[in-house]
Design a protein around this motif. Sequence first.
Motif, PDB file in Angstrom:
ATOM      1  N   LEU A  60      47.283  30.904  41.833  1.00 16.91           N
ATOM      2  CA  LEU A  60      47.678  32.329  41.803  1.00 16.91           C
ATOM      3  C   LEU A  60      46.440  32.907  42.481  1.00 16.91           C
ATOM      4  CD1 LEU A  60      49.489  33.444  38.669  1.00 16.91           C
ATOM      5  CD2 LEU A  60      50.489  33.165  40.765  1.00 16.91           C
ATOM      6  N   ALA A  64      47.112  39.021  41.873  1.00 19.41           N
ATOM      7  CA  ALA A  64      48.632  39.384  41.645  1.00 19.41           C
ATOM      8  C   ALA A  64      48.812  39.381  40.022  1.00 19.41           C
ATOM      9  CB  ALA A  64      49.310  37.800  41.870  1.00 19.41           C
ATOM     10  N   LEU A  65      47.851  39.280  39.389  1.00 19.29           N
ATOM     11  CA  LEU A  65      48.045  39.580  37.916  1.00 19.29           C
ATOM     12  C   LEU A  65      47.820  41.174  37.576  1.00 19.29           C
ATOM     13  CD1 LEU A  65      45.123  37.451  36.592  1.00 19.29           C
ATOM     14  CD2 LEU A  65      47.636  36.887  36.982  1.00 19.29           C
ATOM     15  N   ALA A  88      52.432  37.867  35.835  1.00 19.12           N
ATOM     16  CA  ALA A  88      52.307  37.315  37.053  1.00 19.12           C
ATOM     17  C   ALA A  88      53.739  36.602  37.760  1.00 19.12           C
ATOM     18  CB  ALA A  88      51.279  36.597  37.345  1.00 19.12           C
TER      19      ALA A  88
END
Length: 156
Positions: A60, A64-65, A88
């Motif tokens: 990831l 994106a968190l 996520a």
Amino acid sequence: MDFELSAAVALWRGDEILVMKRASGFSSGGWFLPGGRLEAGERPAEAAVRELREEAGILLDPGALALADVMTYTRDGATTAHSLVYNARCPDGAAVVLNAEHAVARWYTPEAFVARFLDRATLAAKGVPEDAIALAEEVARTVRAAARARGEPTQP
């Protein structure tokens, strides 16, 4: 009193999250979100991404968190541990590849995960120590908070 900081990921595939059974070390046999301690100079989101990659083989971008909650518990009776838990989305087509720290990985809705592995009465009946039950309850609270942060239905 000592202090420890870690990061974890509630990785979502539809309405299910990835949970993993520890094979050894801290809370061996327990089911948790992928995550672990920060390394020197590492930011929490970077640690969460690194731990997910190391433990589940899923890549990831830290961007994106989304921070969902902070889990707090006592470790070894002397260390206060705080784990920043991020939400996520699982990348399409990503497959879990476990490392040696974990024996099994499964996808569960948050409520199914809590009911199956974190229920106080069930754990007590199995003879699980009180400190481990308290940790399980904090994991359940945090998983539900992550679900609420996404707008998923949860139990109170």
